[in-house]
Design a protein around this motif. Structure first.
Motif, PDB file in Angstrom:
ATOM      1  N   HIS A 282      -5.112   7.461 -10.495  1.00 11.90           N
ATOM      2  CA  HIS A 282      -6.551   7.178 -10.376  1.00 11.90           C
ATOM      3  C   HIS A 282      -7.294   8.421  -9.880  1.00 11.90           C
ATOM      4  O   HIS A 282      -8.291   8.848 -10.467  1.00 11.90           O
ATOM      5  CB  HIS A 282      -6.720   6.006  -9.415  1.00 11.90           C
ATOM      6  CG  HIS A 282      -8.096   5.815  -8.873  1.00 11.90           C
ATOM      7  ND1 HIS A 282      -9.181   5.518  -9.659  1.00 11.90           N
ATOM      8  CD2 HIS A 282      -8.560   5.884  -7.600  1.00 11.90           C
ATOM      9  CE1 HIS A 282     -10.247   5.392  -8.896  1.00 11.90           C
ATOM     10  NE2 HIS A 282      -9.902   5.611  -7.649  1.00 11.90           N
TER      11      HIS A 282
ATOM     12  N   TYR B 131       0.811  -1.215   0.000  1.00  3.87           N
ATOM     13  CA  TYR B 131       0.000   0.000   0.000  1.00  3.87           C
ATOM     14  C   TYR B 131       0.849   1.271   0.000  1.00  3.87           C
ATOM     15  O   TYR B 131       0.512   2.262  -0.646  1.00  3.87           O
ATOM     16  CB  TYR B 131      -0.926  -0.014   1.210  1.00  3.87           C
ATOM     17  CG  TYR B 131      -1.852   1.159   1.261  1.00  3.87           C
ATOM     18  CD1 TYR B 131      -1.549   2.267   2.044  1.00  3.87           C
ATOM     19  CD2 TYR B 131      -3.013   1.191   0.508  1.00  3.87           C
ATOM     20  CE1 TYR B 131      -2.364   3.372   2.064  1.00  3.87           C
ATOM     21  CE2 TYR B 131      -3.852   2.284   0.527  1.00  3.87           C
ATOM     22  CZ  TYR B 131      -3.525   3.374   1.303  1.00  3.87           C
ATOM     23  OH  TYR B 131      -4.327   4.473   1.325  1.00  3.87           O
TER      24      TYR B 131
ATOM     25  N   ARG C 160       2.810   1.987  -6.059  1.00  2.00           N
ATOM     26  CA  ARG C 160       1.368   1.905  -5.768  1.00  2.00           C
ATOM     27  C   ARG C 160       0.807   3.289  -5.480  1.00  2.00           C
ATOM     28  O   ARG C 160      -0.300   3.619  -5.905  1.00  2.00           O
ATOM     29  CB  ARG C 160       1.122   0.969  -4.583  1.00  2.00           C
ATOM     30  CG  ARG C 160      -0.331   0.795  -4.184  1.00  2.00           C
ATOM     31  CD  ARG C 160      -0.758  -0.634  -4.187  1.00  2.00           C
ATOM     32  NE  ARG C 160      -2.016  -0.800  -3.478  1.00  2.00           N
ATOM     33  CZ  ARG C 160      -2.247  -1.755  -2.590  1.00  2.00           C
ATOM     34  NH1 ARG C 160      -1.289  -2.632  -2.309  1.00  2.00           N
ATOM     35  NH2 ARG C 160      -3.403  -1.846  -1.971  1.00  2.00           N
TER      36      ARG C 160
HETATM   37  C1  HEM Z   1     -16.411   2.989  -9.142  1.00  2.00           C
HETATM   38  C2  HEM Z   1     -15.484   3.863  -9.044  1.00  2.00           C
HETATM   39  C3  HEM Z   1     -14.194   3.658  -8.267  1.00  2.00           C
HETATM   40  C4  HEM Z   1     -13.461   2.518  -8.016  1.00  2.00           C
HETATM   41  C5  HEM Z   1     -13.729   1.092  -8.484  1.00  2.00           C
HETATM   42  C6  HEM Z   1     -12.322   2.922  -7.199  1.00  2.00           C
HETATM   43  C7  HEM Z   1     -11.336   2.032  -6.713  1.00  2.00           C
HETATM   44  C8  HEM Z   1     -10.307   2.393  -5.879  1.00  2.00           C
HETATM   45  C9  HEM Z   1      -9.352   1.466  -5.297  1.00  2.00           C
HETATM   46  C10 HEM Z   1      -9.333  -0.028  -5.533  1.00  2.00           C
HETATM   47  C11 HEM Z   1      -8.502   2.170  -4.506  1.00  2.00           C
HETATM   48  C12 HEM Z   1      -7.336   1.628  -3.624  1.00  2.00           C
HETATM   49  C13 HEM Z   1      -6.069   1.554  -4.424  1.00  2.00           C
HETATM   50  C14 HEM Z   1      -4.926   0.969  -3.604  1.00  2.00           C
HETATM   51  O1  HEM Z   1      -5.152   0.286  -2.631  1.00  2.00           O
HETATM   52  O2  HEM Z   1      -3.762   1.233  -3.966  1.00  2.00           O
HETATM   53  C15 HEM Z   1      -8.919   3.561  -4.604  1.00  2.00           C
HETATM   54  C16 HEM Z   1      -8.301   4.594  -3.933  1.00  2.00           C
HETATM   55  C17 HEM Z   1      -8.733   5.902  -4.008  1.00  2.00           C
HETATM   56  N1  HEM Z   1      -9.775   6.400  -4.770  1.00  2.00           N
HETATM   57 FE1  HEM Z   1     -11.029   5.347  -5.939  1.00  2.00          FE
HETATM   58  N2  HEM Z   1     -12.372   4.264  -6.968  1.00  2.00           N
HETATM   59  C18 HEM Z   1     -13.501   4.754  -7.602  1.00  2.00           C
HETATM   60  C19 HEM Z   1     -13.941   6.080  -7.621  1.00  2.00           C
HETATM   61  C20 HEM Z   1     -13.273   7.126  -7.038  1.00  2.00           C
HETATM   62  C21 HEM Z   1     -13.701   8.519  -7.078  1.00  2.00           C
HETATM   63  C22 HEM Z   1     -14.953   9.031  -7.819  1.00  2.00           C
HETATM   64  C23 HEM Z   1     -12.807   9.237  -6.369  1.00  2.00           C
HETATM   65  C24 HEM Z   1     -12.737  10.737  -6.072  1.00  2.00           C
HETATM   66  C25 HEM Z   1     -13.243  11.672  -6.750  1.00  2.00           C
HETATM   67  C26 HEM Z   1     -11.806   8.302  -5.876  1.00  2.00           C
HETATM   68  C27 HEM Z   1     -10.736   8.654  -5.073  1.00  2.00           C
HETATM   69  C28 HEM Z   1      -9.861   7.759  -4.510  1.00  2.00           C
HETATM   70  C29 HEM Z   1      -8.847   8.131  -3.527  1.00  2.00           C
HETATM   71  C30 HEM Z   1      -8.610   9.536  -2.979  1.00  2.00           C
HETATM   72  C31 HEM Z   1      -8.128   6.965  -3.230  1.00  2.00           C
HETATM   73  C32 HEM Z   1      -6.944   6.825  -2.267  1.00  2.00           C
HETATM   74  C33 HEM Z   1      -7.489   6.399  -0.949  1.00  2.00           C
HETATM   75  C34 HEM Z   1      -6.374   5.919  -0.093  1.00  2.00           C
HETATM   76  O3  HEM Z   1      -5.355   6.597  -0.013  1.00  2.00           O
HETATM   77  O4  HEM Z   1      -6.534   4.875   0.458  1.00  2.00           O
HETATM   78  N3  HEM Z   1     -12.109   7.031  -6.310  1.00  2.00           N
HETATM   79  N4  HEM Z   1     -10.013   3.663  -5.445  1.00  2.00           N
END
Ligand code: HEM
Length: 131
Positions: free
Chosen positions: A53, A41, A46
């Protein structure tokens, strides 16, 4: 007399980037249950994939805000065309820089492209809304 953009390009790019952001999130989601994925993580690679993303959504939102701002401006200067391209370049290059740098830390300087283009777009738009 050059025409003033309707910023339609920024609207299209915004929704394309939201779509791509969800797809990237789906791919991240397919592996993120593995603690060691991409080195874990907190690994550099990563973190940059995660930043890419988030950048898809962040820059899409900025392009969407720009589009709606342009619709509200009564007589924008033609310099607004430059802001339109600046925000589009920022949106395209930010996730690309993240993916490239995830595989080569020495490429840090390339982030100047999304930083300066998005900053330029923001300054021009601020100027136009203040006029
Ligand atoms: C269906 C839509 C989405 C999916 C499938 C998704 C999936 C994911 C996944 C799997 C991670 C973790 C990645 C890791 O562990 O390295 C992640 C992290 C993140 N996503 Fe998304 N996401 C989606 C929509 C969004 C949206 C709309 C936003 C913001 C506008 C967003 C913001 C973030 C942020 C800020 C993180 C980092 C969180 C952290 O540091 O743990 N995501 N997302």
């Amino acid at each position: 007399m050059p025409t003033v953009t309707s910023a339609h390009m920024n609207l299209v790019l915004a929704w394309l980037w939201i779509t791509v952001g969800v797809v990237v999130g789906f791919v991240l989601g397919a592996y993120f249950h593995r603690d060691d994925w991409l080195g874990g993580y907190t690994s550099f690679k990563r973190r940059l994939y995660r930043l890419a993303h988030v950048a898809f959504f962040g820059l899409a939102i900025i392009n969407l805000l720009f589009y709606f701002t342009v619709q509200r401006l009564t007589s924008p200067g033609t310099i607004i065309n430059l802001a339109s391209w600046s925000f589009a370049i920022g949106a395209v290059t930010m996730p690309v820089c993240c993916f490239l740098m995830a595989h080569n830390r020495r490429l840090r300087v390339i982030f100047l492209i999304p930083v300066l283009s998005t900053l330029g777009g923001a300054c021009i738009t601020f100027w136009e809304v203040m006029r």
